[in-house]
Design a protein around this motif. Structure first.
Motif, short mmCIF file in Angstrom:
data_model
loop_
_atom_site.label_atom_id
_atom_site.label_comp_id
_atom_site.label_asym_id
_atom_site.label_seq_id
_atom_site.Cartn_x
_atom_site.Cartn_y
_atom_site.Cartn_z
N ALA A 165 0.82 -1.20 0.00
CA ALA A 165 0.00 0.00 0.00
C ALA A 165 0.86 1.26 0.00
O ALA A 165 0.50 2.27 -0.61
CB ALA A 165 -0.92 0.00 1.22
N THR A 166 2.00 1.18 0.67
CA THR A 166 2.88 2.35 0.77
C THR A 166 3.51 2.69 -0.58
O THR A 166 3.66 3.86 -0.94
CB THR A 166 3.98 2.10 1.82
OG1 THR A 166 3.37 1.83 3.08
CG2 THR A 166 4.89 3.31 1.96
N GLY A 167 3.86 1.67 -1.34
CA GLY A 167 4.55 1.93 -2.60
C GLY A 167 3.67 1.83 -3.83
O GLY A 167 4.14 1.94 -4.95
N ALA A 168 2.37 1.65 -3.62
CA ALA A 168 1.49 1.37 -4.76
C ALA A 168 0.98 2.63 -5.43
O ALA A 168 1.06 3.73 -4.90
CB ALA A 168 0.30 0.56 -4.28
N ASN A 169 0.43 2.43 -6.62
CA ASN A 169 -0.37 3.47 -7.25
C ASN A 169 -1.57 3.74 -6.34
O ASN A 169 -2.34 2.85 -6.03
CB ASN A 169 -0.83 2.96 -8.62
CG ASN A 169 -1.74 3.94 -9.32
OD1 ASN A 169 -2.89 4.10 -8.93
ND2 ASN A 169 -1.22 4.58 -10.36
N ARG A 170 -1.71 4.98 -5.91
CA ARG A 170 -2.73 5.32 -4.92
C ARG A 170 -4.14 4.99 -5.41
O ARG A 170 -4.99 4.52 -4.66
CB ARG A 170 -2.63 6.80 -4.55
CG ARG A 170 -1.28 7.21 -3.93
CD ARG A 170 -1.11 6.58 -2.55
NE ARG A 170 0.08 7.08 -1.90
CZ ARG A 170 1.21 6.41 -1.73
NH1 ARG A 170 1.29 5.18 -2.21
NH2 ARG A 170 2.24 6.92 -1.09
N GLN A 171 -4.41 5.25 -6.68
CA GLN A 171 -5.73 4.98 -7.23
C GLN A 171 -6.03 3.48 -7.20
O GLN A 171 -7.13 3.06 -6.84
CB GLN A 171 -5.81 5.51 -8.66
CG GLN A 171 -7.22 5.53 -9.24
CD GLN A 171 -8.10 6.58 -8.60
OE1 GLN A 171 -7.67 7.68 -8.34
NE2 GLN A 171 -9.34 6.21 -8.33
N ALA A 172 -5.04 2.65 -7.55
CA ALA A 172 -5.23 1.19 -7.54
C ALA A 172 -5.47 0.69 -6.13
O ALA A 172 -6.31 -0.19 -5.89
CB ALA A 172 -4.01 0.51 -8.15
N MET A 173 -4.75 1.26 -5.15
CA MET A 173 -4.92 0.85 -3.77
C MET A 173 -6.30 1.25 -3.26
O MET A 173 -6.94 0.50 -2.51
CB MET A 173 -3.83 1.49 -2.90
CG MET A 173 -3.79 0.95 -1.48
SD MET A 173 -3.35 -0.80 -1.40
CE MET A 173 -4.75 -1.48 -0.51
N ALA A 174 -6.77 2.41 -3.67
CA ALA A 174 -8.11 2.86 -3.26
C ALA A 174 -9.19 1.92 -3.77
O ALA A 174 -10.12 1.56 -3.05
CB ALA A 174 -8.36 4.28 -3.75
N ARG A 175 -9.07 1.50 -5.02
CA ARG A 175 -10.06 0.57 -5.59
C ARG A 175 -10.01 -0.78 -4.86
O ARG A 175 -11.05 -1.42 -4.66
CB ARG A 175 -9.77 0.36 -7.10
CG ARG A 175 -9.87 1.60 -7.97
CD ARG A 175 -11.31 2.06 -8.16
NE ARG A 175 -11.86 2.75 -7.00
CZ ARG A 175 -11.58 4.02 -6.66
NH1 ARG A 175 -10.75 4.74 -7.40
NH2 ARG A 175 -12.14 4.58 -5.60
N LEU A 176 -8.82 -1.19 -4.48
CA LEU A 176 -8.69 -2.47 -3.78
C LEU A 176 -9.28 -2.38 -2.38
O LEU A 176 -9.93 -3.32 -1.90
CB LEU A 176 -7.21 -2.87 -3.71
CG LEU A 176 -6.89 -4.32 -3.31
CD1 LEU A 176 -7.56 -5.29 -4.26
CD2 LEU A 176 -5.38 -4.55 -3.31
N ASP B 242 -3.67 9.38 4.34
CA ASP B 242 -4.31 10.64 3.92
C ASP B 242 -4.32 10.81 2.41
O ASP B 242 -5.18 11.52 1.86
CB ASP B 242 -3.60 11.83 4.57
CG ASP B 242 -3.85 11.91 6.07
OD1 ASP B 242 -4.83 11.28 6.52
OD2 ASP B 242 -3.09 12.57 6.78
N GLN B 243 -3.38 10.17 1.73
CA GLN B 243 -3.35 10.24 0.27
C GLN B 243 -4.32 9.25 -0.37
O GLN B 243 -4.89 9.52 -1.43
CB GLN B 243 -1.93 9.96 -0.25
CG GLN B 243 -0.90 11.03 0.11
CD GLN B 243 0.50 10.62 -0.33
OE1 GLN B 243 0.68 9.94 -1.31
NE2 GLN B 243 1.50 11.05 0.43
N ILE B 244 -4.51 8.09 0.29
CA ILE B 244 -5.33 7.03 -0.30
C ILE B 244 -6.81 7.22 -0.01
O ILE B 244 -7.66 7.09 -0.90
CB ILE B 244 -4.86 5.64 0.20
CG1 ILE B 244 -3.44 5.36 -0.29
CG2 ILE B 244 -5.81 4.55 -0.28
CD1 ILE B 244 -2.85 4.07 0.26
N LEU B 245 -7.17 7.55 1.25
CA LEU B 245 -8.57 7.58 1.65
C LEU B 245 -9.44 8.54 0.84
O LEU B 245 -10.60 8.21 0.52
CB LEU B 245 -8.68 7.89 3.14
CG LEU B 245 -8.30 6.74 4.09
CD1 LEU B 245 -8.39 7.16 5.54
CD2 LEU B 245 -9.20 5.53 3.83
#
Length: 459
Positions: A74-85, A107-110
């Motif tokens: 989650a820390t190194g991922a594409n933020r949009q992809a992590m959000a969808r997951l 705060d970037q993902i949520l």
């Protein structure tokens, strides 16, 4: 697909962008097993794999990865992809993940997560760790008591695809207060025109938001529940704790008890041995080892105090290991049983005298048996060696047997008393129940042994 999946084969499929075969693999192998295979992939390759398969399958595999690996991804991922997951993950799992993320990453993902899911994550992540609120999931099915069975089944068909479990369906009123529950079996076997309130079970085993997670897990175990509903002070349904989460809690608590019994401090999490740095293992273990080592010096002081007695009767040294081992074993048995009974709620500090009386009876029986064994051991020793003239086999046997018997009784009672006293003063009973007990038993055992020898042997 029958053959085990290996990393090179998976990388070849990813390189060829063979999504059809990847989906066949996902449907053929359980997500938990698949998570074991793909855990060996580099982060970028693992994200490529998760992006190439259906979202629900990706979420199931991701949730079976170790929490540390989830945080890393989650820390190194594409933020949009992590959000969808995150939107597809089980509700309790995604809350645990967000709580373990660096606040700046969270705060970037949520903000990229759908509003309803984002609010659910923040709500579940806000509960105190170790409580039912922190353990629960908001992923459950509900019905209204005035629905007919036909309407209820139609409602369940709509809710089922997005719910973690539908075997238990909870019945709530207009204020979302829990009034009962039905099982899927109840619904299927009832007439279509019956009302839900006519078949629901009103005696519901529940957990409270701030209830300790171990108590919640024990309730699930005691009543053989698949899930237990969590309610707030107004008896409103706020979540459920499922049996798989309860198993995780019980395993974690057992791990904690075992490590505390061995005087290991720090965090106690199952499956963390190899991932914990050696320096952290050292910090967790050195404190008690050092304290108990210093206390152990008193054993040496007692031996020095009775040095003259040992020089006069050197054969006493031959029986010191037997005395120490027997005392340690009986004391540890008693402590383990009491700590276990306290953990299961069978025994409380208020049961002090009942426990002591029970252990006293057991210790006297053990002392009788072991004293006879000790006397036989002394007799065999005398057959193989010559003893000093003033000391007969009967006198030496009586000395060793009596000392051992007293040691067994005192060690057994110490093993029961220490955990009860610890609980009385709000300390963890497991911490004082093994190494600390063993050290105390060694000290008291040597003192009792030499005191009895001094009284019964001619000096």
């Amino acid at each position: 697909m029958k053959n085990p999946l290996i990393v090179p084969e998976l990388l070849e499929l990813l390189e060829a962008n063979d999504r059809e075969t990847l989906e066949e693999i996902v449907h053929a192998i359980h997500p938990a097993r698949l998570a074991e295979f793909v855990a060996a992939l580099k982060d970028e390759d693992l994200w490529l794999f998760l992006s190439a398969i259906p979202k629900k399958a990706a979420a199931a595999i991701f949730s079976n990865l170790d929490l540390d690996r989830q945080v890393e991804l989650a820390t190194g991922a594409n933020r949009q992809a992590m959000a969808r997951l995150l939107e597809e993950l089980p509700h309790d799992d995604r809350a645990d993940l967000v709580k373990n993320l660096d606040p700046s990453v969270a705060d970037q993902i949520l903000p990229l997560v759908a509003k309803a899911d984002r609010e659910d994550i923040r709500r579940l992540a806000s509960f105190e760790e170790g409580t039912a609120g922190a353990l629960m999931s908001s992923d459950y099915a509900t019905l209204h008591p005035d629905m007919t069975i036909e309407q209820a089944l139609a409602q369940i068909r709509l809710q089922a695809p997005s719910k973690e479990t539908i075997y238990y369906i909870y019945v709530t009123d207009e204020q979302n207060r829990l009034v009962g529950f039905v099982s899927l079996k109840d619904l299927i076997l009832s007439r279509p025109d019956q009302k839900v309130r006519d078949i629901m079970h009103e005696d519901v085993i529940t957990a409270e938001l701030n209830e300790d997670q171990e108590n919640v897990a024990r309730k699930i175990e005691k009543y053989d529940l698949i899930a237990i509903p969590v309610i707030n002070a107004e008896r409103q349904l706020v979540g459920i704790v499922t049996h798989d989460d309860a198993m995780d809690v019980i395993r974690q608590e057992q791990q904690e008890d075992v490590e505390k019994l061995m005087a290991i401090s720090g965090e106690h999490r199952a499956g963390e041995y190899l991932r914990t740095p050696s320096l952290q293992h050292f910090r967790n273990r050195v404190g008690w080892v050092l304290i108990l080592g210093i206390l152990g010096l008193f054993s040496g002081l007692i031996v020095q105090q009775y040095e003259t007695l040992l020089m006069s009767f050197a054969i006493l040294a031959a029986f010191m290991p037997m005395l120490a081992d027997t005392g340690g074993n009986t004391g540890s048995q008693s402590a383990t049983l009491v700590v276990r009974a306290m953990a299961l709620g069978e025994v409380r500090p208020t049961d002090f005298f009942r426990v002591i009386f029970k252990e006293l009876k057991v210790s006297l029986l053990l002392a009788a048996v072991l004293s006879v064994v000790a006397f036989i051991r002394v007799w065999l020793y005398y057959l193989a060696s010559e003893a000093p003239p003033p000391v007969t086999v009967v006198r030496m046997g009586a000395t060793v047997s009596l000392a051992l018997g007293i040691q067994v009784v005192s060690a057994t009672l110490l093993g029961a008393i220490l955990p009860l006293l610890a609980a009385r003063f709000k300390w963890d009973p497991a911490v004082v129940a093994s190494p600390a007990l063993t050290t105390l038993v060694d000290i008291t055992g040597l003192f009792l042994f030499f005191s009895v020898a001094r009284l019964l042997l001619p000096i």
